[in-house]
Write an enzyme that holds these catalytic residues in place. Sequence first.
Site, PDB file in Angstrom:
ATOM      1  N   LYS A   9       0.820  -1.215   0.000  1.00  0.00           N
ATOM      2  CA  LYS A   9       0.000   0.000   0.000  1.00  0.00           C
ATOM      3  C   LYS A   9       0.857   1.270   0.000  1.00  0.00           C
ATOM      4  O   LYS A   9       2.064   1.215   0.288  1.00  0.00           O
ATOM      5  CB  LYS A   9      -0.935  -0.039   1.209  1.00  0.00           C
ATOM      6  CG  LYS A   9      -1.968  -1.177   1.138  1.00  0.00           C
ATOM      7  CD  LYS A   9      -2.972  -1.088   2.286  1.00  0.00           C
ATOM      8  CE  LYS A   9      -4.028  -2.168   2.192  1.00  0.00           C
ATOM      9  NZ  LYS A   9      -5.049  -2.039   3.284  1.00  0.00           N
ATOM     10  N   TYR A  49     -12.341  -1.769  -4.292  1.00  0.00           N
ATOM     11  CA  TYR A  49     -12.888  -1.997  -2.949  1.00  0.00           C
ATOM     12  C   TYR A  49     -14.412  -1.945  -2.917  1.00  0.00           C
ATOM     13  O   TYR A  49     -14.980  -1.680  -1.857  1.00  0.00           O
ATOM     14  CB  TYR A  49     -12.321  -0.965  -1.978  1.00  0.00           C
ATOM     15  CG  TYR A  49     -10.937  -1.304  -1.447  1.00  0.00           C
ATOM     16  CD1 TYR A  49     -10.728  -2.412  -0.617  1.00  0.00           C
ATOM     17  CD2 TYR A  49      -9.838  -0.502  -1.745  1.00  0.00           C
ATOM     18  CE1 TYR A  49      -9.469  -2.716  -0.115  1.00  0.00           C
ATOM     19  CE2 TYR A  49      -8.570  -0.806  -1.239  1.00  0.00           C
ATOM     20  CZ  TYR A  49      -8.402  -1.913  -0.418  1.00  0.00           C
ATOM     21  OH  TYR A  49      -7.156  -2.208   0.085  1.00  0.00           O
ATOM     22  N   PHE A  57     -15.669   3.651   6.536  1.00  0.00           N
ATOM     23  CA  PHE A  57     -14.302   4.080   6.189  1.00  0.00           C
ATOM     24  C   PHE A  57     -14.025   4.031   4.688  1.00  0.00           C
ATOM     25  O   PHE A  57     -12.896   4.220   4.264  1.00  0.00           O
ATOM     26  CB  PHE A  57     -13.269   3.252   6.950  1.00  0.00           C
ATOM     27  CG  PHE A  57     -13.390   1.749   6.742  1.00  0.00           C
ATOM     28  CD1 PHE A  57     -12.881   1.132   5.608  1.00  0.00           C
ATOM     29  CD2 PHE A  57     -14.019   0.962   7.700  1.00  0.00           C
ATOM     30  CE1 PHE A  57     -12.984  -0.238   5.422  1.00  0.00           C
ATOM     31  CE2 PHE A  57     -14.134  -0.418   7.523  1.00  0.00           C
ATOM     32  CZ  PHE A  57     -13.614  -1.016   6.370  1.00  0.00           C
ATOM     33  N   ARG A  85      -2.399 -14.179   4.605  1.00  0.00           N
ATOM     34  CA  ARG A  85      -3.131 -13.483   5.677  1.00  0.00           C
ATOM     35  C   ARG A  85      -2.383 -13.630   7.013  1.00  0.00           C
ATOM     36  O   ARG A  85      -2.312 -12.688   7.793  1.00  0.00           O
ATOM     37  CB  ARG A  85      -4.547 -14.035   5.801  1.00  0.00           C
ATOM     38  CG  ARG A  85      -5.381 -13.949   4.527  1.00  0.00           C
ATOM     39  CD  ARG A  85      -6.013 -12.640   4.278  1.00  0.00           C
ATOM     40  NE  ARG A  85      -6.850 -12.182   5.363  1.00  0.00           N
ATOM     41  CZ  ARG A  85      -7.487 -11.001   5.340  1.00  0.00           C
ATOM     42  NH1 ARG A  85      -7.382 -10.203   4.288  1.00  0.00           N
ATOM     43  NH2 ARG A  85      -8.219 -10.623   6.352  1.00  0.00           N
ATOM     44  N   THR A  91      -5.595  -6.721  10.790  1.00  0.00           N
ATOM     45  CA  THR A  91      -5.857  -5.455  10.090  1.00  0.00           C
ATOM     46  C   THR A  91      -5.288  -4.264  10.865  1.00  0.00           C
ATOM     47  O   THR A  91      -4.676  -3.369  10.275  1.00  0.00           O
ATOM     48  CB  THR A  91      -7.384  -5.267   9.914  1.00  0.00           C
ATOM     49  OG1 THR A  91      -7.924  -6.446   9.308  1.00  0.00           O
ATOM     50  CG2 THR A  91      -7.687  -4.063   9.045  1.00  0.00           C
ATOM     51  N   ARG A 102       2.436  -6.416   9.094  1.00  0.00           N
ATOM     52  CA  ARG A 102       1.768  -5.223   9.630  1.00  0.00           C
ATOM     53  C   ARG A 102       2.371  -4.800  10.973  1.00  0.00           C
ATOM     54  O   ARG A 102       2.472  -3.601  11.258  1.00  0.00           O
ATOM     55  CB  ARG A 102       0.268  -5.472   9.723  1.00  0.00           C
ATOM     56  CG  ARG A 102      -0.393  -5.345   8.341  1.00  0.00           C
ATOM     57  CD  ARG A 102      -1.801  -5.834   8.337  1.00  0.00           C
ATOM     58  NE  ARG A 102      -2.517  -5.448   7.120  1.00  0.00           N
ATOM     59  CZ  ARG A 102      -3.695  -5.965   6.768  1.00  0.00           C
ATOM     60  NH1 ARG A 102      -4.274  -6.883   7.523  1.00  0.00           N
ATOM     61  NH2 ARG A 102      -4.288  -5.568   5.656  1.00  0.00           N
ATOM     62  N   ASN A 112      -2.106   0.387   6.613  1.00  0.00           N
ATOM     63  CA  ASN A 112      -1.595  -0.855   7.194  1.00  0.00           C
ATOM     64  C   ASN A 112      -0.742  -1.694   6.233  1.00  0.00           C
ATOM     65  O   ASN A 112      -0.696  -2.907   6.325  1.00  0.00           O
ATOM     66  CB  ASN A 112      -2.737  -1.670   7.807  1.00  0.00           C
ATOM     67  CG  ASN A 112      -3.795  -2.044   6.782  1.00  0.00           C
ATOM     68  OD1 ASN A 112      -3.637  -1.750   5.601  1.00  0.00           O
ATOM     69  ND2 ASN A 112      -4.838  -2.721   7.224  1.00  0.00           N
ATOM     70  N   HIS A 115      -2.160  -5.383   1.494  1.00  0.00           N
ATOM     71  CA  HIS A 115      -3.453  -6.029   1.257  1.00  0.00           C
ATOM     72  C   HIS A 115      -3.220  -7.479   0.858  1.00  0.00           C
ATOM     73  O   HIS A 115      -2.245  -7.780   0.171  1.00  0.00           O
ATOM     74  CB  HIS A 115      -4.181  -5.323   0.102  1.00  0.00           C
ATOM     75  CG  HIS A 115      -5.368  -6.096  -0.406  1.00  0.00           C
ATOM     76  ND1 HIS A 115      -6.609  -6.002   0.161  1.00  0.00           N
ATOM     77  CD2 HIS A 115      -5.478  -7.023  -1.404  1.00  0.00           C
ATOM     78  CE1 HIS A 115      -7.445  -6.836  -0.464  1.00  0.00           C
ATOM     79  NE2 HIS A 115      -6.782  -7.454  -1.421  1.00  0.00           N
ATOM     80  N   GLU A 126      -9.693  -9.867  -7.830  1.00  0.00           N
ATOM     81  CA  GLU A 126      -8.624  -8.890  -7.620  1.00  0.00           C
ATOM     82  C   GLU A 126      -7.474  -9.086  -8.612  1.00  0.00           C
ATOM     83  O   GLU A 126      -6.915  -8.119  -9.128  1.00  0.00           O
ATOM     84  CB  GLU A 126      -8.144  -8.979  -6.165  1.00  0.00           C
ATOM     85  CG  GLU A 126      -9.240  -8.502  -5.199  1.00  0.00           C
ATOM     86  CD  GLU A 126      -8.908  -8.694  -3.733  1.00  0.00           C
ATOM     87  OE1 GLU A 126      -7.850  -9.261  -3.405  1.00  0.00           O
ATOM     88  OE2 GLU A 126      -9.731  -8.246  -2.907  1.00  0.00           O
TER      89      GLU A 126
END
Length: 137
Positions: A9, A49, A57, A85, A91, A102, A112, A115, A126
Amino acid sequence: SQRTFSIIKPDAVRKGYTAAILAEIEKAGFKIVAIKKIGLTKEQAEGFYYVHAARPFFGELTTFMSSGTIVPMVLEKDNAIADLRTLMGATDPAKADEGTIRKKYASSIGENAIHGSDAEDTAAFEIGYFFAGYELK
Ligand code: GDP
Protein backbone atom coordinates in the site's frame (compact mmCIF):
# COMPACT_ATOMS: atom_id res chain seq x y z
CA SER A 1 -0.61 -24.76 -5.35
CA GLN A 2 -2.79 -21.66 -5.08
CA ARG A 3 -2.62 -18.04 -6.22
CA THR A 4 -3.50 -14.96 -4.23
CA PHE A 5 -3.38 -11.24 -4.81
CA SER A 6 -1.50 -8.68 -2.74
CA ILE A 7 -0.79 -4.94 -2.76
CA ILE A 8 2.01 -3.08 -1.01
CA LYS A 9 0.00 0.00 0.00
CA PRO A 10 1.01 3.69 -0.46
CA ASP A 11 2.18 4.16 3.15
CA ALA A 12 4.72 1.34 2.88
CA VAL A 13 5.94 2.41 -0.58
CA ARG A 14 6.36 6.03 0.65
CA LYS A 15 8.40 4.88 3.65
CA GLY A 16 10.75 2.82 1.48
CA TYR A 17 9.58 -0.60 2.71
CA THR A 18 8.85 -2.15 -0.70
CA ALA A 19 11.99 -4.29 -0.91
CA ALA A 20 11.81 -5.34 2.75
CA ILE A 21 8.19 -6.49 2.35
CA LEU A 22 9.01 -8.35 -0.89
CA ALA A 23 11.87 -10.09 0.94
CA GLU A 24 9.47 -11.21 3.70
CA ILE A 25 7.10 -12.57 1.07
CA GLU A 26 9.82 -14.52 -0.74
CA LYS A 27 11.34 -15.77 2.53
CA ALA A 28 7.90 -17.17 3.40
CA GLY A 29 7.99 -19.30 0.24
CA PHE A 30 5.79 -17.33 -2.14
CA LYS A 31 6.65 -17.15 -5.83
CA ILE A 32 6.04 -13.69 -7.33
CA VAL A 33 4.05 -14.55 -10.47
CA ALA A 34 3.42 -10.94 -11.58
CA ILE A 35 4.23 -7.52 -10.14
CA LYS A 36 4.04 -3.84 -11.09
CA LYS A 37 4.32 -0.32 -9.68
CA ILE A 38 1.35 1.94 -10.44
CA GLY A 39 -0.92 4.66 -9.08
CA LEU A 40 -4.71 4.41 -8.83
CA THR A 41 -7.27 7.12 -9.41
CA LYS A 42 -9.93 7.49 -6.72
CA GLU A 43 -12.41 5.82 -9.11
CA GLN A 44 -10.08 2.87 -9.70
CA ALA A 45 -9.65 2.44 -5.93
CA GLU A 46 -13.45 2.52 -5.49
CA GLY A 47 -13.82 -0.21 -8.12
CA PHE A 48 -11.27 -2.40 -6.39
CA TYR A 49 -12.89 -2.00 -2.95
CA TYR A 50 -16.55 -2.06 -4.10
CA VAL A 51 -17.38 -4.77 -1.49
CA HIS A 52 -16.60 -2.17 1.19
CA ALA A 53 -18.73 0.59 -0.39
CA ALA A 54 -21.21 0.66 2.50
CA ARG A 55 -18.54 0.77 5.23
CA PRO A 56 -18.01 4.06 7.10
CA PHE A 57 -14.30 4.08 6.19
CA PHE A 58 -14.84 3.63 2.41
CA GLY A 59 -14.03 7.28 1.59
CA GLU A 60 -10.90 7.31 3.73
CA LEU A 61 -9.78 3.94 2.37
CA THR A 62 -10.16 4.88 -1.30
CA THR A 63 -8.55 8.32 -0.80
CA PHE A 64 -5.61 6.62 0.91
CA MET A 65 -5.27 3.89 -1.74
CA SER A 66 -5.20 6.55 -4.48
CA SER A 67 -2.72 8.77 -2.58
CA GLY A 68 0.48 7.35 -4.02
CA THR A 69 2.31 4.53 -5.71
CA ILE A 70 1.23 0.97 -4.96
CA VAL A 71 2.77 -2.39 -5.83
CA PRO A 72 0.10 -4.93 -6.85
CA MET A 73 1.24 -8.52 -7.30
CA VAL A 74 0.11 -12.09 -7.81
CA LEU A 75 1.67 -14.64 -5.44
CA GLU A 76 1.73 -18.42 -5.57
CA LYS A 77 2.37 -21.24 -3.09
CA ASP A 78 0.45 -24.03 -1.41
CA ASN A 79 -2.28 -22.49 0.78
CA ALA A 80 -1.31 -19.02 -0.51
CA ILE A 81 -4.49 -17.18 0.53
CA ALA A 82 -4.46 -18.23 4.20
CA ASP A 83 -0.66 -18.16 4.50
CA LEU A 84 -0.44 -14.59 3.20
CA ARG A 85 -3.13 -13.48 5.68
CA THR A 86 -1.04 -15.04 8.48
CA LEU A 87 2.13 -13.34 7.24
CA MET A 88 0.30 -9.97 7.03
CA GLY A 89 -1.09 -10.03 10.57
CA ALA A 90 -4.27 -8.41 11.91
CA THR A 91 -5.86 -5.46 10.09
CA ASP A 92 -4.98 -3.21 13.05
CA PRO A 93 -1.17 -3.33 13.46
CA ALA A 94 -1.59 -2.73 17.20
CA LYS A 95 -3.27 -6.15 17.34
CA ALA A 96 -0.94 -7.91 14.89
CA ASP A 97 1.30 -10.75 16.07
CA GLU A 98 5.06 -10.25 16.44
CA GLY A 99 6.94 -10.91 13.24
CA THR A 100 4.04 -10.10 10.90
CA ILE A 101 4.37 -7.54 8.11
CA ARG A 102 1.77 -5.22 9.63
CA LYS A 103 3.43 -5.40 13.07
CA LYS A 104 6.76 -4.43 11.52
CA TYR A 105 5.77 -1.94 8.82
CA ALA A 106 2.23 -0.60 9.40
CA SER A 107 1.26 2.43 11.43
CA SER A 108 -2.55 2.34 11.78
CA ILE A 109 -5.69 0.36 10.94
CA GLY A 110 -6.17 2.46 7.79
CA GLU A 111 -2.54 2.76 6.69
CA ASN A 112 -1.59 -0.85 7.19
CA ALA A 113 1.12 -1.53 4.61
CA ILE A 114 -0.30 -4.53 2.76
CA HIS A 115 -3.45 -6.03 1.26
CA GLY A 116 -4.11 -9.75 0.79
CA SER A 117 -7.16 -11.48 -0.69
CA ASP A 118 -9.42 -13.13 1.88
CA ALA A 119 -10.93 -15.94 -0.24
CA GLU A 120 -10.67 -17.71 -3.61
CA ASP A 121 -13.45 -15.69 -5.26
CA THR A 122 -12.05 -12.34 -4.13
CA ALA A 123 -8.54 -13.41 -5.21
CA ALA A 124 -9.84 -14.19 -8.72
CA PHE A 125 -11.62 -10.81 -8.96
CA GLU A 126 -8.62 -8.89 -7.62
CA ILE A 127 -6.07 -10.61 -9.90
CA GLY A 128 -8.29 -9.84 -12.89
CA TYR A 129 -8.72 -6.22 -11.79
CA PHE A 130 -4.97 -5.55 -12.06
CA PHE A 131 -3.48 -8.13 -14.45
CA ALA A 132 -4.28 -9.45 -17.91
CA GLY A 133 -4.10 -13.19 -18.57
CA TYR A 134 -0.94 -12.86 -20.68
CA GLU A 135 0.90 -11.35 -17.67
CA LEU A 136 0.24 -14.42 -15.49
CA LYS A 137 2.76 -17.04 -16.58
P1 GDP B 1 -8.06 -6.66 5.77
O1 GDP B 1 -8.70 -7.80 5.04
O2 GDP B 1 -7.23 -7.09 6.95
O3 GDP B 1 -7.28 -5.74 4.85
O4 GDP B 1 -9.23 -5.76 6.42
P2 GDP B 1 -10.73 -5.40 5.94
O5 GDP B 1 -11.16 -6.23 4.77
O6 GDP B 1 -11.58 -5.40 7.17
O7 GDP B 1 -10.60 -3.87 5.50
C1 GDP B 1 -10.01 -3.54 4.27
C2 GDP B 1 -9.09 -2.35 4.47
O8 GDP B 1 -9.87 -1.22 4.87
C3 GDP B 1 -8.06 -2.50 5.60
O9 GDP B 1 -6.90 -3.19 5.23
C4 GDP B 1 -7.75 -1.05 5.95
O10 GDP B 1 -6.81 -0.47 5.04
C5 GDP B 1 -9.10 -0.39 5.75
N1 GDP B 1 -9.81 -0.27 7.01
C6 GDP B 1 -10.40 -1.26 7.76
N2 GDP B 1 -10.94 -0.77 8.87
C7 GDP B 1 -10.70 0.57 8.84
C8 GDP B 1 -11.01 1.65 9.72
O11 GDP B 1 -11.63 1.48 10.78
N3 GDP B 1 -10.59 2.91 9.32
C9 GDP B 1 -9.93 3.12 8.16
N4 GDP B 1 -9.54 4.39 7.83
N5 GDP B 1 -9.61 2.12 7.31
C10 GDP B 1 -9.98 0.88 7.64
